[in-house]
Design a protein around this motif. Sequence first.
Motif, mmCIF file in Angstrom:
data_model
loop_
_atom_site.group_PDB
_atom_site.id
_atom_site.type_symbol
_atom_site.label_atom_id
_atom_site.label_comp_id
_atom_site.label_asym_id
_atom_site.label_seq_id
_atom_site.Cartn_x
_atom_site.Cartn_y
_atom_site.Cartn_z
ATOM 1 N N LEU A 116 39.436 45.606 47.230
ATOM 2 C CA LEU A 116 38.732 45.607 45.948
ATOM 3 C C LEU A 116 39.671 45.924 44.792
ATOM 4 N N GLU A 119 37.067 47.862 38.810
ATOM 5 C CA GLU A 119 36.144 47.039 38.027
ATOM 6 C C GLU A 119 36.638 46.800 36.601
ATOM 7 N N THR A 174 42.707 38.845 46.130
ATOM 8 C CA THR A 174 41.595 39.018 45.196
ATOM 9 C C THR A 174 42.022 38.649 43.782
ATOM 10 N N TYR A 190 33.656 38.543 45.324
ATOM 11 C CA TYR A 190 34.235 39.782 45.830
ATOM 12 C C TYR A 190 34.721 39.598 47.272
#
Length: 213
Positions: A116, A119, A174, A190
């Motif tokens: 990840l 954000e 990613t 994602y």
Amino acid sequence: MFNTSEGEVTLTHDDKEYTFPTVTGTENETGVDISRLRADHKKITLDYGFANTAPCRSAITYVNGETGELRYRGYKIEELADQASFPEVAYLLINGELPSKAELEEYEAELRGHTLLNEEMKALFDAFPRGAHPMGILSSATAGMSTFYERYHDPKDADAVKESTVRLMAKLPTVAAFAYKKSIGQPYMYPRNDLDYSSNFLQMMFGLPVEEY
């Protein structure tokens, strides 16, 4: 004129002799280390296209453009492409040997733990114009990503280097997928940690939130 003796080569020019150490190449060729030629003797060499010049010593790769040969850590690239996964080859390049089954499982688990992005990185992607080239976005986002992990910047800290390497390996798919999605105006996908490394990258690149990839 060159004269070769064991361990050294002597160059004679204008009745002066210059001695240089020899080195052994990957294929057991005899090489001449002229790295001190300019500093010690104020002379340079000319080698068009570096056709006969090795720029460094490397235990990682061997390349022979004339024969189309590429080896990683002694393994032929064709064998690795056919028999090893992407994380296995990455582990080989980083650590010098292929992982055991247990080592590979541990390494893949480490990668899954860091797929990840923060954000706040989405704002960076959103700031690029729609027509921006994905490679430009990728390079900028990779540099920007380092600001979130400043405690891992010390290149002399082995633990920091290892952690940075794992994070880069985990997050770059990613980043690349987000850059591509931005360039074509599609929603970001994602990562899915239930998929293997390559499958996860493909679903982030070409999947859509409205359907199963």
